[in-house]
Scaffold this motif. Structure first.
Motif, PDB file in Angstrom:
ATOM      1  N   ASN A  18       0.872  -1.175   0.000  1.00 34.17           N
ATOM      2  CA  ASN A  18       0.000   0.000   0.000  1.00 34.17           C
ATOM      3  C   ASN A  18       0.907   1.222   0.000  1.00 34.17           C
ATOM      4  O   ASN A  18       1.564   1.523   0.985  1.00 34.17           O
ATOM      5  CB  ASN A  18      -0.910  -0.004   1.233  1.00 34.17           C
ATOM      6  CG  ASN A  18      -1.723   1.267   1.351  1.00 34.17           C
ATOM      7  OD1 ASN A  18      -1.735   2.108   0.458  1.00 34.17           O
ATOM      8  ND2 ASN A  18      -2.414   1.419   2.473  1.00 34.17           N
TER       9      ASN A  18
ATOM     10  N   LEU B 289       0.015   4.382  -0.444  1.00 36.74           N
ATOM     11  CA  LEU B 289      -0.675   5.633  -0.119  1.00 36.74           C
ATOM     12  C   LEU B 289      -0.492   5.908   1.373  1.00 36.74           C
ATOM     13  O   LEU B 289      -1.080   5.225   2.219  1.00 36.74           O
ATOM     14  CB  LEU B 289      -2.167   5.527  -0.450  1.00 36.74           C
ATOM     15  CG  LEU B 289      -3.006   6.784  -0.190  1.00 36.74           C
ATOM     16  CD1 LEU B 289      -2.597   7.897  -1.164  1.00 36.74           C
ATOM     17  CD2 LEU B 289      -4.493   6.473  -0.322  1.00 36.74           C
TER      18      LEU B 289
ATOM     19  N   ASN C 135      -4.168  12.748   2.848  1.00 35.98           N
ATOM     20  CA  ASN C 135      -4.852  11.753   2.019  1.00 35.98           C
ATOM     21  C   ASN C 135      -6.207  11.335   2.585  1.00 35.98           C
ATOM     22  O   ASN C 135      -6.733  10.284   2.221  1.00 35.98           O
ATOM     23  CB  ASN C 135      -3.956  10.519   1.850  1.00 35.98           C
ATOM     24  CG  ASN C 135      -2.712  10.831   1.054  1.00 35.98           C
ATOM     25  OD1 ASN C 135      -2.759  11.578   0.082  1.00 35.98           O
ATOM     26  ND2 ASN C 135      -1.580  10.267   1.466  1.00 35.98           N
TER      27      ASN C 135
ATOM     28  N   ARG D  66      -8.912   2.547   3.118  1.00 38.27           N
ATOM     29  CA  ARG D  66      -8.572   3.140   1.822  1.00 38.27           C
ATOM     30  C   ARG D  66      -9.690   2.904   0.812  1.00 38.27           C
ATOM     31  O   ARG D  66     -10.110   1.780   0.588  1.00 38.27           O
ATOM     32  CB  ARG D  66      -7.252   2.559   1.296  1.00 38.27           C
ATOM     33  CG  ARG D  66      -6.792   3.201  -0.019  1.00 38.27           C
ATOM     34  CD  ARG D  66      -5.302   3.021  -0.217  1.00 38.27           C
ATOM     35  NE  ARG D  66      -4.926   1.632  -0.295  1.00 38.27           N
ATOM     36  CZ  ARG D  66      -4.646   1.004  -1.447  1.00 38.27           C
ATOM     37  NH1 ARG D  66      -4.714   1.640  -2.581  1.00 38.27           N
ATOM     38  NH2 ARG D  66      -4.291  -0.261  -1.422  1.00 38.27           N
TER      39      ARG D  66
ATOM     40  N   LYS E 208     -10.435   2.747  -2.830  1.00 32.78           N
ATOM     41  CA  LYS E 208      -9.650   2.575  -4.046  1.00 32.78           C
ATOM     42  C   LYS E 208     -10.188   3.397  -5.213  1.00 32.78           C
ATOM     43  O   LYS E 208      -9.471   3.674  -6.167  1.00 32.78           O
ATOM     44  CB  LYS E 208      -9.585   1.095  -4.426  1.00 32.78           C
ATOM     45  CG  LYS E 208      -8.779   0.255  -3.446  1.00 32.78           C
ATOM     46  CD  LYS E 208      -8.681  -1.184  -3.888  1.00 32.78           C
ATOM     47  CE  LYS E 208      -7.836  -1.998  -2.909  1.00 32.78           C
ATOM     48  NZ  LYS E 208      -7.755  -3.428  -3.305  1.00 32.78           N
TER      49      LYS E 208
ATOM     50  N   ASN F 292      -8.858   6.926  -4.159  1.00 34.15           N
ATOM     51  CA  ASN F 292      -7.469   6.888  -3.689  1.00 34.15           C
ATOM     52  C   ASN F 292      -7.275   7.833  -2.499  1.00 34.15           C
ATOM     53  O   ASN F 292      -6.263   8.537  -2.395  1.00 34.15           O
ATOM     54  CB  ASN F 292      -6.488   7.231  -4.808  1.00 34.15           C
ATOM     55  CG  ASN F 292      -5.101   6.678  -4.516  1.00 34.15           C
ATOM     56  OD1 ASN F 292      -4.944   5.610  -3.919  1.00 34.15           O
ATOM     57  ND2 ASN F 292      -4.068   7.410  -4.940  1.00 34.15           N
ATOM     58  N   LYS F 293      -8.258   7.837  -1.631  1.00 34.56           N
ATOM     59  CA  LYS F 293      -8.219   8.597  -0.389  1.00 34.56           C
ATOM     60  C   LYS F 293      -8.579   7.663   0.762  1.00 34.56           C
ATOM     61  O   LYS F 293      -9.128   6.573   0.552  1.00 34.56           O
ATOM     62  CB  LYS F 293      -9.225   9.754  -0.425  1.00 34.56           C
ATOM     63  CG  LYS F 293      -8.848  10.888  -1.356  1.00 34.56           C
ATOM     64  CD  LYS F 293      -7.857  11.830  -0.686  1.00 34.56           C
ATOM     65  CE  LYS F 293      -7.627  13.097  -1.468  1.00 34.56           C
ATOM     66  NZ  LYS F 293      -6.696  14.028  -0.800  1.00 34.56           N
TER      67      LYS F 293
ATOM     68  N   ASP G 101      -8.694  -2.121   3.555  1.00 38.98           N
ATOM     69  CA  ASP G 101      -8.668  -1.699   2.167  1.00 38.98           C
ATOM     70  C   ASP G 101      -9.986  -2.095   1.516  1.00 38.98           C
ATOM     71  O   ASP G 101     -10.362  -3.278   1.540  1.00 38.98           O
ATOM     72  CB  ASP G 101      -7.531  -2.421   1.442  1.00 38.98           C
ATOM     73  CG  ASP G 101      -6.493  -1.450   0.938  1.00 38.98           C
ATOM     74  OD1 ASP G 101      -6.641  -0.245   1.206  1.00 38.98           O
ATOM     75  OD2 ASP G 101      -5.542  -1.903   0.278  1.00 38.98           O
TER      76      ASP G 101
ATOM     77  N   ASP H 199     -12.385  -1.768  -2.048  1.00 42.43           N
ATOM     78  CA  ASP H 199     -12.708  -1.315  -3.397  1.00 42.43           C
ATOM     79  C   ASP H 199     -14.212  -1.084  -3.433  1.00 42.43           C
ATOM     80  O   ASP H 199     -14.998  -2.032  -3.421  1.00 42.43           O
ATOM     81  CB  ASP H 199     -12.299  -2.379  -4.424  1.00 42.43           C
ATOM     82  CG  ASP H 199     -12.455  -1.887  -5.855  1.00 42.43           C
ATOM     83  OD1 ASP H 199     -13.398  -1.104  -6.097  1.00 42.43           O
ATOM     84  OD2 ASP H 199     -11.647  -2.283  -6.712  1.00 42.43           O
TER      85      ASP H 199
END
Length: 334
Positions: free
Chosen positions: A76, A78, A84, A116, A118, A121-122, A309, A311
């Motif tokens: 990861n 980021l 972020n 996160r 995806k 992307n924050k 994480d 998506d």
């Protein structure tokens, strides 16, 4: 980084105060100006301290996890920093929760969990309510507030006899005796008992182990619920058995059930925009794809934050990662 900034002829402004001002500005641009009391501003400053702590711990664990990935395929990259963070959504959640009266500095009211997104992307910050927070909200919005609430685990050596309401029995009640206080055996279930001014409204809620297990999170951490967990030893992962805090997790599950709207009816006249926002976010963040294990005050020495994480398009989840022993750190300039 200094914990305060000063300007000529001005009182020093702390980072938590700057965060509060930034949050109110963001909230105003997204939802319109809103009045908050001095107490609610204090709550928002407490949110800053807890969220900043969660981000710092998440960043330490992001770096640690990346270093443990030999091929770095799943790194990861980021950084888990304020720069972020999706501050717009966070501002809305913080203001609404502060107006509800939820205090992030109190054990088990509400916890900050970065994950996160995806798609953007924050990092979104999930503000997850603990069982004390659920109790507070249930009583605040209750149509009929209970005067006393009892929650207990039942072990196989205990004596528990329920008396459910019937034609012959107008008041639900129970008999409960701990037969062997120092060797109670295995947990077989638990119960909650709501008492009201009118005893005829008293309610006994019984949960079997099957009921408790059904509410166990999909990604239940072994550190909490017991079972097998992975530990890094000399650069290699090994599976280790642990008892975790199984009994505490079972009791927490019972308390969450007892204080749910299923058992404590809400007063429709009390429902406001803050409550509606809280329920909407709770539905989004408690979807089957995103589940969290939160630690309660009985085991606060093992406090943890969970970095997940997600998506948001596919619902794919990577995680969770437990992060122990949070330290208070300085936050960013806003």
């Amino acid at each position: 980084m200094s914990n305060e900034i000063t300007t000529q002829n001005q009182t020093p402004v702390t980072q938590s105060e700057r965060f509060t001002n930034k949050v109110l500005t963001e909230f105003g641009s997204a939802a319109g100006q809103i009045e908050v009391s001095n107490y609610q501003k204090q709550l928002i400053q407490g949110y800053f301290i807890s969220i900043d702590r969660a981000l710092k711990i998440a960043e330490e664990n992001r770096i640690r996890k990346n270093s443990n990935n030999k091929d770095h395929k799943y790194d990861n990259n980021l950084p888990t920093t304020w720069e972020n963070v999706n501050l717009n959504d966070l501002a809305l959640d913080v203001v609404h929760n502060a107006r509800l009266g939820l205090d992030m500095m109190q054990p088990n009211h509400i916890s900050a969990i970065p994950f996160r997104n995806k798609k953007t992307n924050k990092y979104d910050i999930a503000l997850m309510m603990g069982y004390v927070g659920k109790q507070y909200i249930a009583e605040k919005y209750a149509l009929n507030k209970p005067i006393a609430v009892t929650t207990e685990l039942v072990y196989d050596t205990d004596s528990f006899k329920p008396f459910k309401k019937s034609r012959e029995n107008q008041v639900e009640s129970y008999e409960f005796e701990i037969v062997n206080a120092f060797d109670r055996g295995k947990v077989v279930g638990g119960f909650g008992y709501l008492e009201f001014e009118d005893p005829k409204q008293n309610k006994l809620i019984i949960m079997t182990m099957k009921d408790i297990e059904k509410r166990k999170p999909k990604f239940a951490a072994a550190e909490f619920w017991g079972g097998t967990k992975k530990e890094w030893v000399n650069g290699k992962q090994q599976e280790v058995e642990t008892d975790g805090w199984f009994e505490e997790m079972c009791l927490k599950t019972i308390k969450r059930e007892v204080y749910s709207t299923k058992h404590i009816t809400l007063d429709p006249k009390k429902i406001d925009d803050d409550y509606q926002r809280m329920k909407k976010r709770e539905t989004q963040l408690n979807s089957p794809e995103v589940q969290y294990d939160l630690l309660d005050e009985e085991i606060e020495k093992h406090q943890a934050t969970v970095l997940i994480d997600v998506d948001v398009e596919t619902g794919e989840v990577s995680g969770p990662i437990e992060m122990d022993n949070p330290e208070v750190t300085n936050g960013p300039d806003f």
